[in-house]
Enzyme design. Structure first.
Site, mmCIF file in Angstrom:
data_model
loop_
_atom_site.group_PDB
_atom_site.id
_atom_site.type_symbol
_atom_site.label_atom_id
_atom_site.label_comp_id
_atom_site.label_asym_id
_atom_site.label_seq_id
_atom_site.Cartn_x
_atom_site.Cartn_y
_atom_site.Cartn_z
ATOM 1 N N SER A 31 67.590 13.390 59.337
ATOM 2 C CA SER A 31 68.190 13.073 58.041
ATOM 3 C C SER A 31 67.369 13.655 56.904
ATOM 4 C CB SER A 31 68.306 11.552 57.888
ATOM 5 O OG SER A 31 68.888 11.210 56.653
ATOM 6 N N PHE A 70 65.194 16.303 56.988
ATOM 7 C CA PHE A 70 65.289 17.762 56.981
ATOM 8 C C PHE A 70 66.678 18.224 56.544
ATOM 9 C CE2 PHE A 70 61.669 19.182 60.028
ATOM 10 C CZ PHE A 70 60.768 18.511 59.214
ATOM 11 N N TRP A 71 67.698 17.469 56.929
ATOM 12 C CA TRP A 71 69.068 17.834 56.556
ATOM 13 C C TRP A 71 69.236 17.834 55.042
ATOM 14 C CZ3 TRP A 71 73.135 14.819 54.396
ATOM 15 C CH2 TRP A 71 74.411 15.398 54.461
ATOM 16 N N HIS A 72 68.614 16.893 54.357
ATOM 17 C CA HIS A 72 68.721 16.828 52.899
ATOM 18 C C HIS A 72 67.949 17.952 52.223
ATOM 19 C CE1 HIS A 72 70.231 12.691 53.534
ATOM 20 N NE2 HIS A 72 70.796 12.864 52.362
ATOM 21 N N GLY A 73 66.850 18.376 52.791
ATOM 22 C CA GLY A 73 66.048 19.426 52.177
ATOM 23 C C GLY A 73 64.580 19.079 52.220
#
Length: 593
Positions: free
Chosen positions: A361, A363-366
């Protein structure tokens, strides 16, 4: 998640215009004859490409979408029989997106093109696609009901696949959905009415089409979503995230700053309420939001792709309700395609699954530091909130009937206020993004949420927790309740807590016995059966947006696993007293020789 072009204002206008444009285009899509699925695919593909290139001039964005989609289809096709295929596809997608996240963060220039918002949606869709293909080659008894429903026994055609990838109502900012849902929408099997529904109560359709009329619910979403956007535009004049860092903010007293921070949170959420509801409405108009018919009333449900519940967010009285109503489809993706997938078949998800979900979650956001500050703090908040709910809430319920007492309205009010103020503080770094900026904004409200969360965790780790439990037991006993509502031998998930009995037949060492006894106190007895399918317990404890539903319980389980490993070694393995003695004697003999 916004896309940027040369002029940020023009970009915003274009993005909102694309939301409105999706409605008449979705109406046209819906009117393509049911027996012409190839035309529906071609229409979705054409409009999706037009949005990227013709409307936003995002040639780089088109290239990004093609790289991800072609790469995933190739991986699924040529590695279909490999158990590593979905993991390879997942790493490919996350790696590709991470590169774009890093480039976006390094440039930090609103005049540059950014496709990461649309790519985040694509990662959810295509990583799920890989798992659905992988499930298609597994035996029936290896699959949960959800996996059976979404599996793909054969690879779809390229036209079907790219129609799914470029489905224009949700291309830019979602919502995400699985290919099986798209295929059922495409061949209209999604709209088959069960025999249990009275024919007189079947939803109305146009001519011979199977897709029910959806204009009214779609327009409600459009009007409601646009109203939220107007509210965002109006409030952002005064309550922008940048205002938290301005000199004028510190001129107010603490209570005014709290109110100001709360309004900044509402303003930021209003934007997402607006755009997500508008895109959901376009999906409803196309028919893809269909979610069944009530057999009793014949009323159609259109919430298949619902991504936000604004009233649920704003009235949430606890962390679970708060997170359950936010970014719903992302939570589903993390649960179904990360949390449950990293768990071996036949095992129950635990601390490792939660950690993997949390990392995904984040890493997915940035890679902005603010994201990680928010996620880490939210995990501690969830742990504290769980303890409050388990140990304090029962005092406001009738011991016999568990019905709310008159005093519970004050508990509810305090819970709502605490939840809202705490999460407005927690998500502040999500808005200002930078580490220095996040710490500055937090310091200007004296780190209040961090302090009261730390105090709560410290209290529930102290003898105060036992005192609360004993007080509750006395209260229940006084009311004539035989089984206490909460005791030291139970928890909300039904696990027994206590000292494990340890046999001393496996070791002759008193020291080893003591070590085993000590390790036994670290964990709980986990004797319940588990499966790959999601149980009621795993549903209640599965992470919400990567944040554990039960941090305390999962940490206890991690300690339990460690305890069992140590017990197995101390009980007769390499670390037993006898084993260690023999090992040392053998080493001494070798050296003597």
């Amino acid at each position: 998640m916004a896309l940027t072009v040369a002029n940020p204002v023009l970009q915003t206008v274009k993005l909102i215009f694309s939301f409105f444009l999706s409605y008449p285009l979705a109406g046209l899509l819906k009117r393509i004859p049911d027996n012409r699925p190839h035309l529906k695919n071609f229409f979705c593909l054409s409009i999706g490409v037009f949005y990227l290139v013709g409307l936003f001039d995002l040639w780089v964005g088109l290239r990004t979408v093609l790289i991800s989609s072609i790469g995933v289809y190739s991986i699924a096709k040529f590695l279909r029989g490999s158990p590593y295929m979905p993991w390879i596809g997942f790493v490919f997608l996350m790696g590709h997106m991470s590169i774009n996240h890093i480039m976006r963060q390094r440039l930090n220039d609103p005049s540059t093109i950014d496709i990461t918002g649309a790519q985040m949606v694509l990662v959810m869709k295509l990583s799920a696609f890989c798992w659905n293909v992988a499930d298609g080659v597994l035996p029936e008894d290896h699959l949960s009901d959800f996996q059976k429903d979404r599996r793909l026994k054969e690879l779809p055609s390229l036209l079907d696949y790219f129609g799914y990838v470029f489905f224009f109502p949700s291309l830019m900012i979602g919502p995400a959905f699985d290919f099986a849902e798209y295929r059922r929408w495409l061949d209209t099997t999604m709209f088959d009415i069960p025999k249990s529904v009275d024919p007189a109560k079947k939803p109305p359709t146009r001519r011979k089409r199977k897709i029910p009329r959806s204009g009214t619910p779609a327009m409600i979403k459009l009007v409601t979503g646009f109203s939220w956007l107007l509210l965002f535009i109006w409030l952002s004049t005064w309550f922008s995230p940048e205002s938290l860092l301005g000199d004028s903010f510190v001129s107010h007293n603490f209570l005014v700053r709290l109110l100001f921070l709360h309004m900044v949170g509402i303003t930021a959420r209003a934007k997402y309420y607006g755009v997500w509801m508008m895109t959901e409405g376009a999906c409803i108009l196309s028919g893809l939001g269909f979610n069944g018919v009530d057999p009793a009333t014949g009323k159609v449900s259109w919430d298949r792709l619902q991504n936000i519940r604004p009233m649920g967010m704003e009235t949430a009285q606890n962390t679970k309700a708060y997170l359950d109503n936010w970014n719903i489809n992302t939570s589903k993706w993390l649960r179904n395609y990360v949390y449950l997938r990293v768990t071996p078949r036949g095992k129950k998800p635990g601390f490792g699954a939660t950690l993997a979900t949390f990392t995904t979650s984040a890493f997915w956001h940035g890679f902005y530091p603010g994201y990680y500050l928010s996620f880490v703090l939210a995990s501690f908040i969830q742990a504290a909130a769980k303890n409050v709910r388990r140990n304090i809430r029962p005092f406001f319920l009738d011991p016999k009937t568990q019905a709310p007492l008159p005093s519970k309205k004050w508990y509810d009010l305090a819970s709502w206020l605490t939840t809202q103020l705490t999460f407005n503080f927690a998500v502040c770094p999500f808005l200002v993004l930078g580490f220095h900026e996040s710490i500055t904004a937090w310091s200007r409200v004296y780190f209040y949420a961090i302090i009261h969360t730390a105090v709560a965790l410290a209290f529930f780790s102290s003898p105060g927790k036992k005192w609360l439990r004993k007080t509750l037991e006395k209260r229940n006993a006084k009311a004539g309740v035989v089984a206490p509502a909460y005791s030291s031998s139970s928890s909300s998930s039904g696990r027994g807590r206590g000292r494990s009995s340890i046999s001393d037949e496996k070791t002759s060492s008193t020291t080893a016995q003591c070590a085993m006894e000590t390790m036994a106190l670290l964990g709980e007895n986990l004797n319940r059966p588990s499966s790959r399918a999601e149980s009621t317990d795993s549903q209640s404890r599965s992470p919400m947006l990567g944040i554990s539903g039960d941090p305390q319980g999962e940490l206890d389980e991690a300690l339990e696993e460690f305890k069992k490993e140590m017990e197995s070694r101390v009980g007769g393995g390499a670390f037993s007293a006898t084993g260690l003695r023999d090992s040392l004697r053998g080493e001494a003999r070798k050296r003597a020789v």
